[in-house]
Design a protein around this motif. Structure first.
Motif, PDB file in Angstrom:
ATOM      1  N   HIS A 310      26.092  -3.314  40.867  1.00 19.57           N
ATOM      2  CA  HIS A 310      25.015  -3.029  39.918  1.00 19.57           C
ATOM      3  C   HIS A 310      25.538  -3.301  38.507  1.00 19.57           C
ATOM      4  O   HIS A 310      26.525  -2.700  38.074  1.00 19.57           O
ATOM      5  N   ARG A 317      29.844  -1.840  45.714  1.00 18.08           N
ATOM      6  CA  ARG A 317      30.022  -1.423  47.104  1.00 18.08           C
ATOM      7  C   ARG A 317      30.465  -2.619  47.929  1.00 18.08           C
ATOM      8  O   ARG A 317      29.823  -3.671  47.927  1.00 18.08           O
ATOM      9  N   ASP A 323      27.807  -3.452  58.271  1.00 20.53           N
ATOM     10  CA  ASP A 323      26.632  -3.535  57.402  1.00 20.53           C
ATOM     11  C   ASP A 323      25.695  -4.670  57.800  1.00 20.53           C
ATOM     12  O   ASP A 323      24.518  -4.663  57.423  1.00 20.53           O
ATOM     13  N   ASP A 333      16.659  -3.084  51.354  1.00 20.31           N
ATOM     14  CA  ASP A 333      16.753  -1.630  51.192  1.00 20.31           C
ATOM     15  C   ASP A 333      18.177  -1.135  51.378  1.00 20.31           C
ATOM     16  O   ASP A 333      18.618  -0.203  50.710  1.00 20.31           O
ATOM     17  N   ASP A 334      18.912  -1.762  52.297  1.00 18.52           N
ATOM     18  CA  ASP A 334      20.290  -1.338  52.549  1.00 18.52           C
ATOM     19  C   ASP A 334      21.277  -1.938  51.551  1.00 18.52           C
ATOM     20  O   ASP A 334      22.329  -1.347  51.281  1.00 18.52           O
ATOM     21  N   ASP A 337      20.823  -0.519  45.867  1.00 14.07           N
ATOM     22  CA  ASP A 337      20.685   0.931  45.723  1.00 14.07           C
ATOM     23  C   ASP A 337      19.528   1.247  44.772  1.00 14.07           C
ATOM     24  O   ASP A 337      19.625   1.034  43.553  1.00 14.07           O
ATOM     25  N   LYS A 338      18.425   1.751  45.314  1.00  8.99           N
ATOM     26  CA  LYS A 338      17.256   2.062  44.493  1.00  8.99           C
ATOM     27  C   LYS A 338      17.542   3.174  43.495  1.00  8.99           C
ATOM     28  O   LYS A 338      16.962   3.204  42.399  1.00  8.99           O
ATOM     29  N   SER A 339      18.418   4.109  43.857  1.00  6.48           N
ATOM     30  CA  SER A 339      18.703   5.224  42.950  1.00  6.48           C
ATOM     31  C   SER A 339      19.324   4.732  41.645  1.00  6.48           C
ATOM     32  O   SER A 339      19.077   5.301  40.574  1.00  6.48           O
ATOM     33  N   LEU A 340      20.115   3.665  41.716  1.00  2.00           N
ATOM     34  CA  LEU A 340      20.709   3.100  40.497  1.00  2.00           C
ATOM     35  C   LEU A 340      19.639   2.443  39.637  1.00  2.00           C
ATOM     36  O   LEU A 340      19.682   2.533  38.402  1.00  2.00           O
TER      37      LEU A 340
END
Length: 531
Positions: A310, A317, A323, A333-334, A337-340
């Motif tokens: 990011h 990561r 993975d 989605d995997d 990272d949507k939270s970032l």
């Protein structure tokens, strides 16, 4: 010094009365409006004391691109090579005892304009902040106007010199910058106006020079530069905004309505995968390549090192065998990272393939590299996954891809400008064994198509198999060479410097030519081994 009078500007003003029920804004209409706002050198305003002798022409550009649905429009207008008005003047003078002297004034004004209208672009990438040296004249949340001194130089000769040239130089930038959203569209305006003025004249301590006109009148003060220049950029910025904003607003309204309709129709999120693939083999005779997913079992063992990072936070990561599925896929989605994204409002990511290494000692010796890295150079994909208000990925915008190929559904390509991947995309890298076989295929194909192979084969029983397996060694010595005793090619370059876009393949083909000569014509040239 004479007072400067600000010239009257002649701007093209469009009176627009748009509503959501009006006709749609076409790409040509937007492009033409932008083009009309870009100045020509002859229309660049200059101070009234400028003695303009000539102008430098430059190209005005305006274009529209539509790479996809959600990321559907980018309009860009600029001056590609900003030049402007240049001038100078020689002012003659004379002393009381009849000595003649000249003063030399030189001036120029340059104007640069950049307009960007783009849907879905992140404002943090484009909102330009003034430098620490910039004097802010005007500023709010969406725009600022600044003044930046680039040159302020004075050189007056000391009193013990009877005559000498005195020099004054002054230069400055005036800048206006606007950046904000109109609906989903980023609207950015950047205007920079540069003034430069200089004066060189004889400075005599024992006499006074009477000039035909005052040379100082051609030298601007920094205060005059600031007053004149900041008004210029402000007028241009406001005129561009007033002309284009109604068009952008209309465009945003149309596409917002279309998006709402599309979102209502879309009940379930679509599957969106990113696929990691490796080109590991070439058929020398046919040129057909073999592509496999990462972690596919091969006749030799490989170690993969790749990650997703990011950009705004630097959070990285590293991915592993677990993975990806058996086809090399990982869902958006995997991967992202949507939270970032939600925490920073920044959706910029980099997918990085660092290494694909082989522990085999033979390859490490060939490469002259203890790491055994078979990836010629790090591959990087700059991308921006786009989320809708439901937290679903709707598309991925690939800004550019370095040292790899991308397939968004219409074939492999090298991506150097923003490209949309609404259904995900595939990444392909080519490792060094495949690169080598591609080089050998190029040699084989040349011999076939030039008829060289058939002629020599019939005459001398030449067989391409004699050279197709010649070892290639890298990073050996200062110059490339073919060693006829060992029957091997030694290159001075590292493999990573050779196998990449715009790589210099002349050396490897040149040494293959020596090998062909050795095997096909060895009876002709007794001195070949001395080459």
């Amino acid at each position: 010094m004479k007072r400067l009078l600000l010239p009257v500007f002649a701007f093209v003003v469009f009176l627009l009365a748009w509503s959501y029920d009006a006709k749609a804004v076409s790409d040509d209409e937007m492009v033409n409006a932008m083009l009309n706002l870009l100045p020509t050198p002859e229309t660049i305003p200059v101070p009234s004391n400028f003695e303009v002798n000539y102008t430098y022409l430059y190209q005005r550009n305006a274009k529209a691109t539509r790479p996809g649905e959600a990321y559907s429009a980018v309009f860009y207008g600029s001056i590609s090579m900003p030049r402007g008005m240049y001038g100078g003047k020689v002012i003659w003078g004379e002393t009381a005892d009849g000595r003649n002297y000249a003063a030399y004034a030189y001036q120029y004004a340059k104007l640069y304009v950049d307009i960007l209208i783009a849907k879905g672009w992140n404002i943090s990438w484009w909102a330009l902040k003034p430098s620490n040296d910039t004097e802010i004249i005007e500023q709010d949340e969406t725009h600022w106007i600044g003044f930046d001194i680039t040159n302020d130089y004075t050189d007056i000769p000391p009193s013990n010199y009877s005559t000498e040239m005195a020099t004054w130089e002054r230069g400055a930038f005036s800048i206006a910058h606007y950046c904000d959203y109109c609906g989903d569209y980023l609207f950015r305006i950047y205007v920079r106006y540069q003034l430069y003025t200089s004066l060189r004249k004889n400075y005599i301590h024992d006499a006074e020079i009477s000039y035909e006109e005052n040379p100082d009148s051609y030298l601007l003060t920094l205060g005059e530069m600031k007053s004149f220049g900041t008004q210029i950029v402000k007028n241009y910025m406001e005129n561009i905004y007033n002309t284009l904003y109604p068009l952008v607003k209309q465009l945003a309204g149309e596409e917002e309505q279309q998006q709402e309709e599309q979102q209502e129709e879309q009940e379930e999120p679509k599957e969106m995968n990113i696929t990691f693939l490796m080109e590991y083999k070439f058929d020398i005779a046919t040129g057909k390549s073999e592509i496999v997913p990462f972690f596919e079992p091969l006749s030799y063992t490989l170690e993969y090192n790749f990650s997703v990072k990011h950009v705004a936070t630097g959070v990285e990561r590293y991915l592993t065998f677990f993975d990806l599925d058996l086809d090399g896929n990982i869902s958006a989605d995997d991967l992202f990272d949507k939270s970032l994204i939600n925490a920073t409002n920044d959706n910029r990511f980099k997918i990085i393939i660092h290494h694909i290494s082989i522990p085999d000692k033979t390859w490490k010796e060939k490469l002259n590299d203890s790491s055994g890295d078979l990836l010629p150079a790090i591959a990087i994909v700059h991308c921006m996954p786009v989320l809708n208000d439901k937290g679903q990925y709707t598309t991925i915008v690939i800004e550019k891809a370095i040292n790899c190929w991308i397939d968004v559904g219409n074939g492999w390509q090298i991506i150097e400008k923003p490209t949309e991947a609404p259904n995900g995309f595939k990444i392909k890298v080519r490792i060094i064994p495949a690169w080598e076989e591609l080089m050998r295929h190029c040699v084989y194909r040349f011999l076939q198509e030039s008829n060289f192979y058939n002629i020599v084969s019939d005459a001398n029983n030449f067989d391409f198999n004699k050279i197709k397996d010649i070892p290639i060694l890298y990073y050996r010595g200062r110059t490339a060479a073919y060693d006829p005793y060992a029957d091997e090619i030694k290159l001075s370059q590292a493999a990573g410097d050779l196998y990449r876009k715009n790589g210099d393949f002349d050396a490897i083909f040149h040494e293959f030519a020596h090998a062909i000569k050795q095997h096909a014509y060895h009876y002709v040239d007794g001195d070949l081994l001395c080459i």
